[in-house]
Each structure stands twice: as C-alpha cells, then as structure tokens.
Write a protein that holds these residues in place. Structure first.
Motif, PDB file in Angstrom:
ATOM      1  N   PHE A 128      10.089  -5.666   9.206  1.00  0.00           N
ATOM      2  CA  PHE A 128       8.818  -6.023   8.589  1.00  0.00           C
ATOM      3  C   PHE A 128       8.002  -4.774   8.247  1.00  0.00           C
ATOM      4  CE2 PHE A 128       9.902 -10.215   9.975  1.00  0.00           C
ATOM      5  CZ  PHE A 128       9.214 -11.071   9.133  1.00  0.00           C
ATOM      6  N   HIS A 129       8.074  -3.754   9.095  1.00  0.00           N
ATOM      7  CA  HIS A 129       7.379  -2.504   8.784  1.00  0.00           C
ATOM      8  C   HIS A 129       7.901  -1.914   7.469  1.00  0.00           C
ATOM      9  CE1 HIS A 129       4.922  -1.642  12.398  1.00  0.00           C
ATOM     10  NE2 HIS A 129       5.806  -2.408  13.022  1.00  0.00           N
ATOM     11  N   LEU A 130       9.219  -1.909   7.299  1.00  0.00           N
ATOM     12  CA  LEU A 130       9.808  -1.360   6.079  1.00  0.00           C
ATOM     13  C   LEU A 130       9.442  -2.205   4.864  1.00  0.00           C
ATOM     14  CD1 LEU A 130      13.379  -0.431   7.418  1.00  0.00           C
ATOM     15  CD2 LEU A 130      11.512   1.146   6.860  1.00  0.00           C
ATOM     16  N   TRP A 131       9.522  -3.521   5.012  1.00  0.00           N
ATOM     17  CA  TRP A 131       9.215  -4.408   3.888  1.00  0.00           C
ATOM     18  C   TRP A 131       7.759  -4.265   3.445  1.00  0.00           C
ATOM     19  CZ3 TRP A 131      11.864  -8.975   6.814  1.00  0.00           C
ATOM     20  CH2 TRP A 131      13.253  -8.901   6.608  1.00  0.00           C
ATOM     21  N   VAL A 132       6.844  -4.219   4.403  1.00  0.00           N
ATOM     22  CA  VAL A 132       5.431  -4.107   4.054  1.00  0.00           C
ATOM     23  C   VAL A 132       5.164  -2.772   3.365  1.00  0.00           C
ATOM     24  CG1 VAL A 132       3.095  -3.897   4.988  1.00  0.00           C
ATOM     25  CG2 VAL A 132       4.594  -5.718   5.798  1.00  0.00           C
ATOM     26  N   ASN A 133       5.794  -1.704   3.835  1.00  0.00           N
ATOM     27  CA  ASN A 133       5.627  -0.401   3.176  1.00  0.00           C
ATOM     28  C   ASN A 133       6.108  -0.449   1.724  1.00  0.00           C
ATOM     29  OD1 ASN A 133       4.500   0.856   5.392  1.00  0.00           O
ATOM     30  ND2 ASN A 133       6.454   1.637   6.156  1.00  0.00           N
ATOM     31  N   ASP A 134       7.252  -1.109   1.493  1.00  0.00           N
ATOM     32  CA  ASP A 134       7.770  -1.225   0.123  1.00  0.00           C
ATOM     33  C   ASP A 134       6.841  -2.077  -0.744  1.00  0.00           C
ATOM     34  OD1 ASP A 134       9.953   0.367   0.659  1.00  0.00           O
ATOM     35  OD2 ASP A 134      11.336  -1.300   1.013  1.00  0.00           O
ATOM     36  N   LEU A 135       6.290  -3.128  -0.160  1.00  0.00           N
ATOM     37  CA  LEU A 135       5.361  -3.975  -0.895  1.00  0.00           C
ATOM     38  C   LEU A 135       4.109  -3.201  -1.300  1.00  0.00           C
ATOM     39  CD1 LEU A 135       5.533  -7.351   1.065  1.00  0.00           C
ATOM     40  CD2 LEU A 135       5.845  -7.081  -1.381  1.00  0.00           C
ATOM     41  N   MET A 136       3.567  -2.446  -0.359  1.00  0.00           N
ATOM     42  CA  MET A 136       2.344  -1.691  -0.653  1.00  0.00           C
ATOM     43  C   MET A 136       2.604  -0.604  -1.699  1.00  0.00           C
ATOM     44  SD  MET A 136       0.209  -3.321   1.060  1.00  0.00           S
ATOM     45  CE  MET A 136       1.295  -4.747   0.896  1.00  0.00           C
ATOM     46  N   ASP A 152      11.082  -2.206  -8.105  1.00  0.00           N
ATOM     47  CA  ASP A 152      12.201  -3.075  -7.726  1.00  0.00           C
ATOM     48  C   ASP A 152      12.245  -3.291  -6.214  1.00  0.00           C
ATOM     49  OD1 ASP A 152      12.879  -3.188 -10.375  1.00  0.00           O
ATOM     50  OD2 ASP A 152      14.424  -1.641 -10.256  1.00  0.00           O
ATOM     51  N   LYS A 153      11.959  -2.230  -5.451  1.00  0.00           N
ATOM     52  CA  LYS A 153      11.971  -2.354  -3.997  1.00  0.00           C
ATOM     53  C   LYS A 153      10.874  -3.312  -3.517  1.00  0.00           C
ATOM     54  CE  LYS A 153      12.720   1.272  -1.384  1.00  0.00           C
ATOM     55  NZ  LYS A 153      12.629   2.652  -0.830  1.00  0.00           N
ATOM     56  N   GLY A 154       9.743  -3.329  -4.215  1.00  0.00           N
ATOM     57  CA  GLY A 154       8.682  -4.265  -3.871  1.00  0.00           C
ATOM     58  C   GLY A 154       9.091  -5.704  -4.128  1.00  0.00           C
TER      59      GLY A 154
END
Length: 372
Positions: A128-136, A152-154
């Motif tokens: 989740f830490h990685l996903w949220v960083n990619d989203l931001m 694309d990563k977001g």
C-alpha cells in the motif's frame, strides 16, 4: 466569475458557505452539461461524488464505524497507536542532519494509520505504501517533463489498490474483526449492508483523500511553524496550544485549496451572477478562509484566533467525515516533531510545491537539524 471554459469560480466566504449548503447543487459530475470522464472507469464512485439520498445512506453506514454516536471512542482509542507511530518515524530521522518531512514522515505516517484503521494485514502494508506513492506521483504528473511511465504507474496502482481491497473485503465476510473493512462487510444496520464495491469505494476514499489531507496538513503545518519561530517556541512550552493551532492552520493554509466539482441542478444566482443549469462551480476554499469580510487580519497566522469557523474541511453534507481523526493525527504529529527535532531549519523556502492547484502542499519539505 465566469471562466473561459464556462465554469464559475466562487471565492468569498459567505457565498462559498451558501453554495456548500445549497440542496440545488450537485456533487455528481454526471450532472454537468459536459460530463467529465471518471479517473477510474472500472471503479464504483465513493459517496463524495453522490447526492442525497444515496450519499446520505452510504455516509451513515460508514459513520456507524467511524465516529459518534455509534463508535464515539474511535479517535481516542487510536491515540496510543498514533503516538507510537509518530515516535517510531521520528526515531528514524532524529539522528539525520537532513530529512524530508513529506517522504520520510508525513506520507508513511498517513498510510500506516489508514491501513491500521481499515484492518489491512501487516504483511500487505508495504504494498500500500508503494501504491499510494505511485498514485500521488501520477496526480503531480507534468506532461512537459515527466515520462508517460509515471502516469501509467498511477493507473496501475489504482487498479491494484481496488483489487487488493476487494480481496480483503471478500475474505472478511463471516469473520468480524476490528478493521473498518471487516466491520462494513459484516454489518446489517438500519440501512442494510454495503455492497463489496461500495465498501471498496469507501476504503479508497479514506486511503487516497485521507492521505492527501494528512500529508499536506502536516507539511504545511511544519512549514508554517518554521516560518513563525515565536509560535514554534510557544508550542514547545504550551502543548495545549496545538489544538487551536491546527484549527488556524486549516484556515491559513488548508490541505485542499479548491473544491472543483459542484454542479448547478438548475439556474441559480450567486452574488448577483446567474449560473446556468449544468455549469461547473469551483469553490475557492483557501480564498474564503482569507476573506477580510469574515476574518480579522486574514493573512496573519494567529493560533489565538477566537472566531475561527474555517472552511478547511468544507461545509454542508459533504463536510470531511474523517476530520476529527485528521485533526488528532496532525496534532500528535506536529507536537512530536516540534519537541524532538534538534533546532530544525528549512533547507529551501519556498519549498517545491505540488503541481495540483486543488491539493495544496509541498512536494518535498527538506529540513536540516542540529547546530550545524
């Protein structure tokens, strides 16, 4: 004011408050005369983008497990966990000559707290830490300089978050637990039970919108304190000052500067301006918070301000439902930083800011500490 694209900007306190409490205004973007494509077409909308009565039903169901009157001890029950998490993160940076308040403290703090609240297993939390960083990162995408891979990563992170939350909800059926996912999956309250898709949408709202609020509020708060050394010193000796200080911070530099999505159900008049049905209305919360007709010396940061009914969490039926928790998270985080950092100083002022005009906060907030 009418903008070139046909939208209308509302920037004064009284008019913003009136619009936020007007039942003739919609939060559903499908009511625009020219509807916008959703950011994630496969996802179910959260209730932040719904109108009554559907909004009210889903919000009631979420609030049964998120605060008074059904769970009045939620925030106070989390205080030990919040303090321990803050302490651990400060331990990691306390000996460093320089660190980033955003990347090294505020962002991991926010994700850790939300995962704990949702009941995400500890082994899943790093993802989740990685996903949220990619989203931001994708929200701050700059088409002129950033590779499309960042965007694309977001998109991929949104899909992964939705899929993982869906699997956690599915596994929670028939297994009541302490986390919000499990509580919603097993709750048959007066309004019935949320569907799995509605639970996932509510969880995503907490994870993403809540993350933005907390990270920006903490970073804006630390920046403001370091720009106001007398207030910083007062907080060191007056710990109770943190409560009105965070309220003033929500007025002075709120984490969300603009609510860009309100739609007129029918023709309406705001401040002698006729707004046609289907028009997009953009509410400038930060401007309303600095309205001299509402706040005395509005450009001054004053934690002793008494009449401070700010718009930092909005107003009306869409008032931020995570506000009480966000307040306490910020109070504990800023108190910990002020008391434990060694003569902190800004490396760059102003710091680099996020590109988003809606979400206001530093992209990075580098601080050096020690006597140097």
């Amino acid at each position: 004011m009418r903008q070139e694209d046909g939208s209308y900007v509302v920037s004064t306190y009284r008019e913003i408050t009136d619009v936020l409490n007007d039942p003739h205004l919609s939060s559903d973007l499908r009511n625009l005369s020219r509807p916008m494509p959703p950011a994630d077409e496969a996802a179910t909308s959260s209730f932040i983008h719904m109108d009554s009565p559907e909004h009210d039903r889903l919000r009631r169901m979420a609030m049964r497990h998120f605060g008074p009157p059904h769970t009045p001890g939620l925030v106070t029950g989390l205080e030990g966990f919040l303090a321990a998490t803050v302490g651990s993160l400060i331990d990691d940076v306390a000996g460093q000559e320089q660190f980033d308040v955003v990347d090294d403290f505020a962002s991991p703090f926010s994700v850790t707290v939300t995962c704990h609240l949702l009941g995400v297993p500890r082994e899943d939390e790093p993802r989740f830490h990685l996903w949220v960083n990619d989203l931001m990162d994708s929200i701050d995408y700059n088409p002129e300089t950033d590779p499309t891979e960042k965007l694309d990563k977001g998109v991929e992170a949104r899909k992964d978050v939705r899929q993982c939350l869906g699997e956690l909800v599915e596994r929670s059926h028939g297994r009541p637990g302490d986390g919000l996912l499990s509580q919603l999956a097993n709750d048959d309250g007066p309004d019935g039970r949320m569907t799995d898709a509605e639970i996932v949408a509510t969880a995503r709202l907490l994870l993403i919108a809540g993350h933005e609020t907390i990270v920006n509020l903490i970073a804006n708060g630390m920046l403001t304190l370091l720009r106001h050394p007398p207030v910083f010193q007062r907080l060191c000796g007056e710990p109770d000052l943190i409560v009105p200080l965070v309220e003033e911070l929500l007025r002075y530099d709120p984490p969300v500067h603009i609510i860009p999505w309100r739609v007129a159900y029918s023709d309406l008049t705001v401040a002698d301006t006729l707004i046609p049905e289907g028009s997009q209305i953009m509410l400038m919360l930060a401007s309303g918070n600095r309205d001299p007709n509402r706040f005395h010396e509005p450009d001054r940061f004053d934690p002793d301000r008494r009449d401070n009914q700010h718009l930092g969490f909005g107003s009306g039926i869409h008032l931020c439902f995570g506000g009480p928790l966000a307040r306490r998270e910020t109070q504990i985080a800023l108190t910990g930083l002020v008391h434990r950092l060694d003569h902190p100083r800004l490396v760059a002022d102003p710091p680099p800011y996020r590109r988003s005009p809606v979400l206001r906060g530093p992209l990075h907030l580098d601080i050096e500490q020690g006597h140097g």
